[in-house]
Design an enzyme around this catalytic site. Structure first.
Site, PDB file in Angstrom:
ATOM      1  N   GLY A 163      29.454 -16.653  22.051  1.00 18.40           N
ATOM      2  CA  GLY A 163      30.301 -17.480  21.192  1.00 18.40           C
ATOM      3  C   GLY A 163      29.614 -17.838  19.882  1.00 18.40           C
TER       4      GLY A 163
ATOM      5  N   VAL B  82      28.068 -15.984  17.026  1.00 22.19           N
ATOM      6  CA  VAL B  82      28.120 -14.573  16.636  1.00 22.19           C
ATOM      7  C   VAL B  82      26.776 -14.058  16.097  1.00 22.19           C
ATOM      8  CG1 VAL B  82      30.613 -14.363  16.288  1.00 22.19           C
ATOM      9  CG2 VAL B  82      29.222 -15.217  14.422  1.00 22.19           C
TER      10      VAL B  82
ATOM     11  N   GLU C 259      26.483 -31.540  23.433  1.00 23.00           N
ATOM     12  CA  GLU C 259      25.621 -30.761  22.534  1.00 23.00           C
ATOM     13  C   GLU C 259      25.006 -31.618  21.434  1.00 23.00           C
ATOM     14  OE1 GLU C 259      25.398 -26.991  22.487  1.00 23.00           O
ATOM     15  OE2 GLU C 259      26.125 -27.087  24.540  1.00 23.00           O
TER      16      GLU C 259
ATOM     17  N   HIS D  48      29.790 -25.074  17.219  1.00 24.63           N
ATOM     18  CA  HIS D  48      29.519 -26.506  17.038  1.00 24.63           C
ATOM     19  C   HIS D  48      30.303 -26.978  15.817  1.00 24.63           C
ATOM     20  CE1 HIS D  48      25.313 -25.986  19.034  1.00 24.63           C
ATOM     21  NE2 HIS D  48      26.110 -26.617  19.880  1.00 24.63           N
TER      22      HIS D  48
ATOM     23  N   ASN E 137      19.739 -16.494  14.659  1.00 24.97           N
ATOM     24  CA  ASN E 137      20.133 -17.017  15.972  1.00 24.97           C
ATOM     25  C   ASN E 137      21.231 -18.073  15.828  1.00 24.97           C
ATOM     26  OD1 ASN E 137      19.162 -15.923  18.347  1.00 24.97           O
ATOM     27  ND2 ASN E 137      17.167 -16.939  18.212  1.00 24.97           N
TER      28      ASN E 137
ATOM     29  N   CYS F  28      21.229 -27.473  11.479  1.00 24.53           N
ATOM     30  CA  CYS F  28      20.898 -27.337  12.901  1.00 24.53           C
ATOM     31  C   CYS F  28      19.460 -27.741  13.167  1.00 24.53           C
ATOM     32  CB  CYS F  28      21.035 -25.882  13.355  1.00 24.53           C
ATOM     33  SG  CYS F  28      22.667 -25.198  13.184  1.00 24.53           S
TER      34      CYS F  28
HETATM   35  O1  SUG Z   1      22.933 -23.168  20.794  1.00 19.45           O
HETATM   36  N1  SUG Z   1      21.325 -20.453  19.281  1.00 19.45           N
HETATM   37  C1  SUG Z   1      21.691 -21.850  19.247  1.00 19.45           C
HETATM   38  C2  SUG Z   1      21.955 -22.256  17.831  1.00 19.45           C
HETATM   39  C3  SUG Z   1      22.163 -23.735  17.709  1.00 19.45           C
HETATM   40  C4  SUG Z   1      22.583 -24.136  16.344  1.00 19.45           C
HETATM   41  N2  SUG Z   1      22.709 -25.537  16.282  1.00 19.45           N
HETATM   42  C5  SUG Z   1      23.684 -26.197  15.617  1.00 19.45           C
HETATM   43  N3  SUG Z   1      24.769 -25.587  15.194  1.00 19.45           N
HETATM   44  N4  SUG Z   1      23.557 -27.472  15.472  1.00 19.45           N
HETATM   45  C6  SUG Z   1      22.917 -22.121  20.128  1.00 19.45           C
HETATM   46  O2  SUG Z   1      23.841 -21.320  20.108  1.00 19.45           O
HETATM   47  C7  SUG Z   1      20.483 -18.444  20.348  1.00 19.45           C
HETATM   48  C8  SUG Z   1      19.253 -18.097  21.154  1.00 19.45           C
HETATM   49  C9  SUG Z   1      19.087 -16.642  21.384  1.00 19.45           C
HETATM   50  O3  SUG Z   1      20.062 -15.903  21.438  1.00 19.45           O
HETATM   51  O4  SUG Z   1      17.911 -16.196  21.552  1.00 19.45           O
HETATM   52  C10 SUG Z   1      20.828 -19.919  20.400  1.00 19.45           C
HETATM   53  O5  SUG Z   1      20.637 -20.552  21.411  1.00 19.45           O
END
Ligand code: SUG
Length: 435
Positions: free
Chosen positions: A25, A27, A173, A243, A353, A359
């Site tokens: 989810g 991308v 979250e 998010h 990521n 974030c």
């Molecule tokens: O939870 N990515 C995190 C990114 C979080 C971003 N935070 C905010 N939007 N506040 C997540 O989706 C990817 C890790 C990986 O694929 O190795 C990851 O967890």
């Protein structure tokens, strides 16, 4: 009037930063799964952002990375033997689990906790609820250590209340789905909680992460006087808005939101304006910036910060790389006086990521008195900058592949690094491997 300020605590990127494709989810995470990561670069990119904001007068703090690979989780999942054998068995039998327990995802501090500052709460303390991050294994593992980190950084119970994470059945979250608006930082504010699931229409393609009952429980336990709850549009979640901070950002009395972000967005805005009478809003139309472009560039994941030279938009390079989005920033945000300047950062290691500038930070609005009660070695200054930069340069690998997570030397390397970090940040015997 006591001058409240907004401190930004950034997650320091850990030595095992890698691309595990772990977040369905999201991308960017899916797209970059198993590409080669650059942990040293990632950590230095994060420190460069902290340095630039600190130099402009923003109070900047640091949240320590977590112990990864997390051997206790692998043991809980049935792997046995010495620590090295546990890692080797997981690498052989379940490499996806080794990837999950090696994730440096605690860098995304906006997911560390929800924070309600003292002007908003019934008992006049700052309340923190560490996010349970229950929707993903690699993230749910963060919660107990995040709680301990917050207890360490905000130790004075007469000023700070660090709650337990919520039960996992109610996924939460953290601040990524929470925005506080107020006339000024020290005024009673209104807290906006955004959820995607809980007795509402859910998205079809991707999962909704935040439960409405989790949001309500947090507002209740924090004693938030003015809270507004809003459902995220299922259709935007299906376009990769995992998010709320991927589609809206608020700061003090300024709200920047995409028109498709929420169900009944205009009504929500009216309710917010009842609490913040000088609320200024920028509503971005889908014709100006389509949702997929917002997701690709992370415009809404920019930080809005107060500095000596006014309000800054802290944006990722991807925003400047897109002519249309950059034009929007110049014509609608700068020219119309919503922001005074724009700072652009290369945060590509985190962005790949799905983690942009916003974030990477957890906002804590504090009075000068509350600030003195914070664990001072976690506050960023020139000395901490020098020590962290040298620490990263000495301990972090330049590159890391998924296969290299199985390298037994990596476990020793990361432990040696964290051992030294506990000294730099005066954290005591903070990590489980030190017990
Ligand atoms: O939870 N990515 C995190 C990114 C979080 C971003 N935070 C905010 N939007 N506040 C997540 O989706 C990817 C890790 C990986 O694929 O190795 C990851 O967890």
């Amino acid at each position: 009037m006591t001058e409240f300020v907004e401190a930004n605590f950034d997650g320091l990127v850990g030595p095992t930063h890698h691309y595990g494709g772990l977040a369905y989810g999201n991308v960017a995470s899916e797209k970059h799964a198993h590409s080669v990561s650059r942990p040293r670069n990632a950590a230095l990119q994060g420190i460069a952002k902290m340095r630039a904001l600190s130099n402009r007068g923003v109070v900047q703090g640091v949240l320590p990375p977590q112990e990864r690979p997390h051997v206790p989780t692998l043991r809980a999942l049935g792997f046995t033997g010495s620590d090295a054998q546990v890692v080797a068995h997981a690498a052989r039998d379940a490499p996806h689990l080794l990837e999950a327990v090696s994730s440096a995802s605690a860098m995304w501090a906006a997911n560390a906790a929800t924070v309600s500052p003292s002007p908003d709460t019934a008992d006049g303390r700052i309340h923190f609820t560490p996010a349970n991050l229950a929707s993903h294994l690699h993230r749910a593992m963060e919660a107990p250590t995040t709680r301990r980190a917050l207890e360490h950084l905000f130790p004075d119970e007469s000023r700070f209340a660090v709650h337990a994470p919520l039960p996992a059945a109610l996924p939460d979250e953290g601040a990524a789905n929470h925005t506080r608006l107020a006339r000024h930082h020290g005024a009673p504010g209104v807290e906006l909680f955004v959820y995607g699931r809980g007795n509402v229409e859910v998205p079809r393609r991707y999962p909704a992460r935040q439960h409405a009952d989790a949001s309500r429980a947090i507002a209740r336990r924090h004693g938030v006087a003015a809270a507004v709850f809003v459902q995220q549009t299922p259709a935007v979640i299906d376009q990769g808005v995992f998010h709320n901070d991927v589609i809206a950002v608020g700061h003090r009395n300024l709200l920047l939101r995409h028109e498709d972000a929420w169900q009944d967005g205009d009504e929500v805005e009216q309710r917010l304006a009842e609490h913040v009478d000088d609320l200024r809003t920028v509503v971005v139309g889908a014709d100006e910036i389509p949702v997929d472009v917002a997701v690709r560039t992370y415009l809404f994941n920019s930080q809005l910060v107060d500095t000596d030279v006014g309000t800054l938009l802290v944006a990722p390079e991807e925003v400047r790389d897109d002519t249309k989005v950059w034009g929007f920033v110049q014509d609608r945000l700068v020219a119309d006086g919503f922001v005074d300047d724009v700072l652009v950062f290369d945060l590509r290691q985190s962005m790949r990521n799905g983690g942009g500038p916003a974030c990477l930070r957890l906002r804590v609005v504090m009075s000068p008195d509350e600030m003195t009660a914070v664990h001072q070695p976690a506050l960023f200054d020139e000395r901490l900058d020098r020590r962290l930069t040298s620490w990263v340069q000495r301990h972090y690998r330049e590159e890391l592949t998924s296969e290299e997570l199985a390298d037994p030397v990596l476990l020793d390397e990361t432990r040696a690094a964290l051992e030294e970090l506990t000294d730099i940040m005066d954290l005591g015997q903070f990590y489980e491997f030190q017990q």
